[in-house]
Motif scaffolding. Structure first.
Motif, PDB file in Angstrom:
ATOM      1  N   ALA A   1      34.956  55.503  60.525  1.00 26.54           N
ATOM      2  CA  ALA A   1      35.843  54.350  60.210  1.00 26.54           C
ATOM      3  C   ALA A   1      37.592  54.590  60.211  1.00 26.54           C
ATOM      4  CB  ALA A   1      35.336  53.757  58.953  1.00 26.54           C
ATOM      5  N   SER A   2      38.131  53.845  60.888  1.00 23.62           N
ATOM      6  CA  SER A   2      39.593  53.899  60.953  1.00 23.62           C
ATOM      7  C   SER A   2      40.267  52.952  59.849  1.00 23.62           C
ATOM      8  CB  SER A   2      40.048  53.781  62.285  1.00 23.62           C
ATOM      9  OG  SER A   2      39.780  52.442  63.073  1.00 23.62           O
ATOM     10  N   SER A   3      39.547  52.311  59.224  1.00 27.91           N
ATOM     11  CA  SER A   3      39.951  51.498  57.924  1.00 27.91           C
ATOM     12  C   SER A   3      38.896  51.796  56.928  1.00 27.91           C
ATOM     13  CB  SER A   3      40.325  50.379  58.320  1.00 27.91           C
ATOM     14  OG  SER A   3      39.421  49.489  58.724  1.00 27.91           O
ATOM     15  N   ARG A   4      39.445  51.957  55.493  1.00 27.16           N
ATOM     16  CA  ARG A   4      38.578  52.012  54.722  1.00 27.16           C
ATOM     17  C   ARG A   4      37.755  50.818  54.244  1.00 27.16           C
ATOM     18  NH1 ARG A   4      39.960  54.418  48.417  1.00 27.16           N
ATOM     19  NH2 ARG A   4      38.054  55.670  48.014  1.00 27.16           N
ATOM     20  N   MET A   5      36.470  50.967  53.713  1.00 21.71           N
ATOM     21  CA  MET A   5      35.646  49.680  53.320  1.00 21.71           C
ATOM     22  C   MET A   5      36.497  48.923  52.356  1.00 21.71           C
ATOM     23  SD  MET A   5      31.785  49.499  51.731  1.00 21.71           S
ATOM     24  CE  MET A   5      31.227  49.659  53.324  1.00 21.71           C
TER      25      MET A   5
ATOM     26  N   ALA B   1      33.048  50.021  43.141  1.00 20.10           N
ATOM     27  CA  ALA B   1      34.076  49.340  43.468  1.00 20.10           C
ATOM     28  C   ALA B   1      35.252  50.062  42.837  1.00 20.10           C
ATOM     29  CB  ALA B   1      34.116  48.253  42.832  1.00 20.10           C
ATOM     30  N   SER B   2      35.264  50.838  41.698  1.00 20.82           N
ATOM     31  CA  SER B   2      36.507  51.385  41.200  1.00 20.82           C
ATOM     32  C   SER B   2      36.951  52.473  42.022  1.00 20.82           C
ATOM     33  CB  SER B   2      35.823  51.860  39.731  1.00 20.82           C
ATOM     34  OG  SER B   2      34.745  52.811  39.954  1.00 20.82           O
ATOM     35  N   ASP B   3      36.001  53.124  42.820  1.00 23.98           N
ATOM     36  CA  ASP B   3      36.361  54.148  43.614  1.00 23.98           C
ATOM     37  C   ASP B   3      37.390  53.575  44.879  1.00 23.98           C
ATOM     38  OD1 ASP B   3      34.619  55.917  42.665  1.00 23.98           O
ATOM     39  OD2 ASP B   3      32.892  55.542  43.805  1.00 23.98           O
ATOM     40  N   LEU B   4      37.404  52.449  44.854  1.00 19.60           N
ATOM     41  CA  LEU B   4      38.244  51.960  46.266  1.00 19.60           C
ATOM     42  C   LEU B   4      39.655  51.398  45.653  1.00 19.60           C
ATOM     43  CD1 LEU B   4      35.305  49.523  47.941  1.00 19.60           C
ATOM     44  CD2 LEU B   4      36.198  51.835  48.670  1.00 19.60           C
ATOM     45  N   LYS B   5      39.773  51.439  44.453  1.00 22.14           N
ATOM     46  CA  LYS B   5      41.066  51.056  43.992  1.00 22.14           C
ATOM     47  C   LYS B   5      42.366  52.150  44.460  1.00 22.14           C
ATOM     48  CE  LYS B   5      39.031  47.676  41.482  1.00 22.14           C
ATOM     49  NZ  LYS B   5      39.272  46.436  42.097  1.00 22.14           N
TER      50      LYS B   5
END
Length: 264
Positions: free
Chosen positions: A1-5, A260-264
């Protein structure tokens, strides 16, 4: 993936009982390149976003109008008096999504008080800045970056947007623009100095482990090729620092659930 979830995408997975692990594998830079037959462009992220964003503030500061700039020096008098003509990927491309977020949204809209005021006056926010111009200044060239490379080699006044690896492979004929004073190189991307850098990922669906053949082997194969001097660096991917690479190897074994907190 070239952009993060995105958080909303992860929420959709959670609602459907899909557990995932996120693995970062390296870094890439998104470059604005042109022919070496022309001068190297030095431009700020803000000016680049202002040149390519579909809507900009009108003369009264509150209306949003179709982007009127025809030449680079109309955006900023310090830029060349050359027609804005940029070849880039389509809406289906992760490179396009990353570019629009880094340059249009964060580099221009969030940093320009007049633009933010106009967005607020129209019930919009910086997320509405990601649309690119459709009047010919930005030209969708499909998913084949080699086609963009060919266009730049044929037209010294044109620019193109693609991943750093294509610049690296064609450095004899193309050059990358300096963004906010930093030129794209392996060193500047790895150090986090180049402002249009991005991380690269893959995502492992837990329900597929032990069911879909080859997933464990696929993950292990990355670790054989992602270090300095290995095949993926030769192809243009900038390696992770050793401590982060070690953490990703642990994730491949332990498969921590992405939250979800991992994506902050």
């Amino acid at each position: 993936a070239s952009s993060r979830m995105k958080t909303g995408e992860l929420e959709y997975c959670d609602q459907n009982g899909v557990d995932l692990t996120e693995i970062m594998v390296g870094y890439d830079g998104i470059v604005l390149a042109n022919s070496r037959q022309a001068p190297q462009l030095e431009i700020s992220l803000a000016d680049l976003g202002k040149a390519l964003t579909a809507k900009v503030p009108g003369s009264n500061g509150s209306d949003l109008i179709d982007n009127p700039f025809k030449t680079w020096n109309e955006v900023n008098p310090a830029l060349p008096n050359v027609e804005i003509k940029v070849y880039g990927p389509p809406t289906t491309s992760g490179t396009r999504a990353s570019f629009a977020e880094i340059v249009n949204e964060k580099g221009y809209c969030e940093e320009d008080a007049t633009m933010m005021a106009a967005l607020e006056a129209n019930g919009m926010d910086e997320g509405d800045c990601v649309a690119m111009r459709t009047d010919g200044a930005y030209i969708e060239a499909g998913e084949q970056d080699n086609l963009i490379v060919q266009k730049l080699q044929e037209d010294p006044e044109a620019y193109g947007i693609f991943g750093f690896s294509y610049l690296n492979q064609n450095s004899d004929s193309l050059q990358g623009a300096a963004l906010d004073g930093v030129a794209p190189t392996m060193d500047t991307i790895a150090a986090g100095d180049y402002p249009a850098a991005r991380a690269l990922y893959f995502y492992v669906k837990h329900a597929h482990i032990g069911v879909v053949p080859g997933i464990e082997e696929y993950m292990a194969e990355w670790t054989d090729h992602w270090g300095p001097g290995e095949a993926l660096e030769d192809a243009g991917m900038i390696p992770l620092p050793p401590s982060l690479a070690s953490e990703m190897e642990d994730r491949m074994t332990n498969l921590p659930k992405l939250v979800a907190s991992d994506l902050k």
